[in-house]
Write a protein that holds these residues in place. Structure first.
Motif, mmCIF file in Angstrom:
data_model
loop_
_atom_site.group_PDB
_atom_site.id
_atom_site.type_symbol
_atom_site.label_atom_id
_atom_site.label_comp_id
_atom_site.label_asym_id
_atom_site.label_seq_id
_atom_site.Cartn_x
_atom_site.Cartn_y
_atom_site.Cartn_z
ATOM 1 N N ILE A 19 44.385 54.289 35.924
ATOM 2 C CA ILE A 19 43.078 53.649 35.688
ATOM 3 C C ILE A 19 43.257 52.290 35.033
ATOM 4 O O ILE A 19 42.615 51.301 35.417
ATOM 5 C CB ILE A 19 42.188 54.559 34.809
ATOM 6 N N ALA A 20 44.163 52.221 34.023
ATOM 7 C CA ALA A 20 44.404 50.950 33.339
ATOM 8 C C ALA A 20 44.951 49.902 34.294
ATOM 9 O O ALA A 20 44.549 48.727 34.251
ATOM 10 C CB ALA A 20 45.374 51.161 32.183
ATOM 11 N N VAL A 21 45.863 50.315 35.170
ATOM 12 C CA VAL A 21 46.429 49.392 36.159
ATOM 13 C C VAL A 21 45.353 48.910 37.111
ATOM 14 O O VAL A 21 45.260 47.710 37.432
ATOM 15 C CB VAL A 21 47.581 50.070 36.937
ATOM 16 N N MET A 22 44.498 49.857 37.542
ATOM 17 C CA MET A 22 43.431 49.484 38.480
ATOM 18 C C MET A 22 42.436 48.533 37.831
ATOM 19 O O MET A 22 42.005 47.558 38.446
ATOM 20 C CB MET A 22 42.719 50.746 38.983
ATOM 21 N N VAL A 23 42.057 48.826 36.578
ATOM 22 C CA VAL A 23 41.128 47.942 35.869
ATOM 23 C C VAL A 23 41.732 46.562 35.690
ATOM 24 O O VAL A 23 41.077 45.534 35.906
ATOM 25 C CB VAL A 23 40.730 48.545 34.503
ATOM 26 N N THR A 24 43.010 46.537 35.292
ATOM 27 C CA THR A 24 43.699 45.250 35.119
ATOM 28 C C THR A 24 43.747 44.481 36.425
ATOM 29 O O THR A 24 43.514 43.264 36.459
ATOM 30 C CB THR A 24 45.125 45.477 34.595
ATOM 31 N N LEU A 25 44.037 45.196 37.508
ATOM 32 C CA LEU A 25 44.104 44.556 38.826
ATOM 33 C C LEU A 25 42.750 43.975 39.210
ATOM 34 O O LEU A 25 42.663 42.846 39.713
ATOM 35 C CB LEU A 25 44.568 45.573 39.869
ATOM 36 N N VAL A 26 41.682 44.756 38.967
ATOM 37 C CA VAL A 26 40.330 44.279 39.286
ATOM 38 C C VAL A 26 40.001 43.029 38.474
ATOM 39 O O VAL A 26 39.464 42.048 39.004
ATOM 40 C CB VAL A 26 39.287 45.387 39.031
ATOM 41 N N VAL A 27 40.337 43.070 37.170
ATOM 42 C CA VAL A 27 40.056 41.918 36.304
ATOM 43 C C VAL A 27 40.821 40.690 36.771
ATOM 44 O O VAL A 27 40.283 39.580 36.845
ATOM 45 C CB VAL A 27 40.405 42.246 34.838
ATOM 46 N N VAL A 28 42.115 40.891 37.107
ATOM 47 C CA VAL A 28 42.943 39.772 37.572
ATOM 48 C C VAL A 28 42.405 39.212 38.886
ATOM 49 O O VAL A 28 42.276 37.987 39.053
ATOM 50 C CB VAL A 28 44.408 40.213 37.727
ATOM 51 N N LEU A 29 42.069 40.109 39.829
ATOM 52 C CA LEU A 29 41.554 39.652 41.123
ATOM 53 C C LEU A 29 40.226 38.921 40.954
ATOM 54 O O LEU A 29 39.972 37.914 41.630
ATOM 55 C CB LEU A 29 41.393 40.841 42.070
ATOM 56 N N ASP A 30 39.373 39.440 40.055
ATOM 57 C CA ASP A 30 38.091 38.785 39.821
ATOM 58 C C ASP A 30 38.297 37.409 39.199
ATOM 59 O O ASP A 30 37.616 36.438 39.563
ATOM 60 C CB ASP A 30 37.209 39.644 38.914
ATOM 61 N N ALA A 31 39.244 37.305 38.259
ATOM 62 C CA ALA A 31 39.537 36.010 37.640
ATOM 63 C C ALA A 31 40.048 35.018 38.679
ATOM 64 O O ALA A 31 39.670 33.838 38.677
ATOM 65 C CB ALA A 31 40.558 36.187 36.521
ATOM 66 N N LEU A 32 40.905 35.516 39.580
ATOM 67 C CA LEU A 32 41.405 34.645 40.652
ATOM 68 C C LEU A 32 40.265 34.204 41.564
ATOM 69 O O LEU A 32 40.187 33.045 41.978
ATOM 70 C CB LEU A 32 42.477 35.375 41.464
ATOM 71 N N TRP A 33 39.371 35.153 41.869
ATOM 72 C CA TRP A 33 38.205 34.876 42.721
ATOM 73 C C TRP A 33 37.331 33.785 42.104
ATOM 74 O O TRP A 33 36.819 32.910 42.796
ATOM 75 C CB TRP A 33 37.419 36.172 42.868
#
Length: 415
Positions: A19-33
């Protein structure tokens, strides 16, 4: 039992890690977006200097007869100030004697009466009754006061007129019509909307008698506006965004055309109109914009000046029952708006003057990210950039643009 507990604990820890990895990934992808487009737009484009002009030097093509100034957001003082700047220049350079706003037709009559000295003692009183409170600002007040002062210094046939071209609210229209009917002995009940066909018929039949009465033509048109409103809301579906906007924008285009024809009958060939980019531009994202109808009808006579910000702190209505407002920051990631930083904060770019094959010609003929804010804010707008950015080819939207590097919020007079 201990063994089972250890197994379950390991599974729980593994799930937490996933879950932590997925949340981090979502946050990173959103920041990139959000931030990658801003990074791509950050470079200085030297070639813009070949075509950029100060906003004080706006020019339009000779054929232009309906000149539209758009706004990337409703909640910035800068874009409200630009309305007056464009109007002043078009009055001087093109002989324009009319300004029409994305406001209800009847609200336009209220302002028009004030600038012609027919009602209200102050501009504050005049704009205090407008249905759209986004126009109850110092910037709009300055525009109305300037128009009133201008009219005080010229002959009647050279005076400026103010119109609204929207049809969403008939509150002021019913009041104005009721007063007009009473003053001119036109039969009408307290329910003006229910009697609208009868009132329209009486006005038309008595045209020779009433044609010289102040506001007669506008009152006849107001009856048509109320009919538009009835049809629009009889077919309104809050879940049908496209259908609702198609209806509204079609009526607004019809009303702009009426204003243009009416002004021509008064001897004025050029009008200036203003509204959100999404309405005045020749192309919209999901529906047939008012501008698309006007471009089809008028061709090169319809000249659109869109606007955009790079950074904005926008005064915007917060979604919810209390109709409150707040100020929120956004970035358009527009590479051309970024260049306003190098031109004292703003500049004008006329696409007609951009040399074919140049670097700037390539930019305005390619898809570009731009800002677009309406009258509704939710938290999702901070994390989903497509809720406040659009991607379009600039030269398909209009004929020129004004770019503002750092747009400031307006302040409502009532606050």
């Amino acid at each position: 039992m201990k063994k089972l507990f250890k197994i379950l604990l390991k599974i729980f820890k593994a799930v937490l890690i996933i879950i932590a990895v997925m949340v981090t990934l979502v946050v990173v992808l959103d920041a990139l977006w959000i931030y990658v487009p801003q990074w791509k737009a950050s470079s200085k484009i030297e070639a813009v200097a070949d075509y950029a002009k100060p906003v004080s030097e706006i020019n339009v093509r000779d054929e232009a007869r309906i000149i539209a100034i758009g706004e990337a957001s409703h909640g910035n003082a800068d874009f409200q100030t630009l309305k007056l700047e464009v109007l002043k220049q078009m009055v001087e350079k093109k002989g324009a004697r009319c300004f029409a706003l994305e406001a209800d037709f009847s609200d336009g009559i209220v302002i028009n009466n004030y600038i012609h000295g027919l009602s209200y003692d102050t501009a504050e009183e005049a704009i205090g009754g407008l249905v759209f409170n986004i126009y109850q600002t110092e910037e709009v007040l300055e525009m109305i006061e300037w128009m009133r002062a201008y009219n005080d210094g010229v002959e009647p046939d050279e005076q400026l007129s103010f119109y609204g071209f929207d049809m969403q609210n008939t509150y002021n229209g019913t009041i104005l019509l009721a007063d007009f009917c009473k003053a001119n002995e036109i039969a009408a009940s307290d329910d003006i909307v229910a009697d609208i066909e009868s009132i329209n018929k009486q006005l038309v039949e008595r045209s020779e008698e009433l044609k010289d009465v102040a506001n007669y033509d506008l009152m006849v048109r107001e009856t048509e506006i109320i009919k538009q409103n009835i049809v629009h809301f009889d077919n309104y579906n809050p879940d049908d965004y496209i259908g609702s906007n198609n209806s509204r924008d079609s009526y607004m285009a019809e009303n702009v055309a009426w204003i243009s024809d009416y002004e021509k009958s008064l001897g004025h060939d050029v009008i200036v109109i203003a509204g959100h980019n999404g309405h005045v531009q020749k192309k919209a994202q999901f529906y047939d914009s008012m501008g698309s109808h006007l471009a089809e009808k008028y061709g090169k006579e319809y000249f659109v000046i869109s606007t955009d910000y790079y950074h904005t702190k926008c005064n915007i209505n917060i979604a919810g029952p209390d109709n409150s407002r707040g100020e929120y920051h956004f970035c358009s990631a527009d590479p051309l708006a970024k260049q306003a930083k190098y031109f004292e904060g703003s500049y004008y770019l006329n696409f007609d003057e951009v040399e074919e094959g140049s670097e700037v010609a390539e930019i305005i003929s390619s898809p570009m990210t731009m800002g677009s804010l309406g009258e509704g804010y939710s938290f999702m707008m901070k994390i989903v950039p497509t809720t406040n950015r659009v991607k379009f080819i600039p030269e398909e939207l209009g004929d020129a643009m004004i770019f503002v590097y750092d747009a400031k919020p307006f302040t409502l007079l009532s606050k």
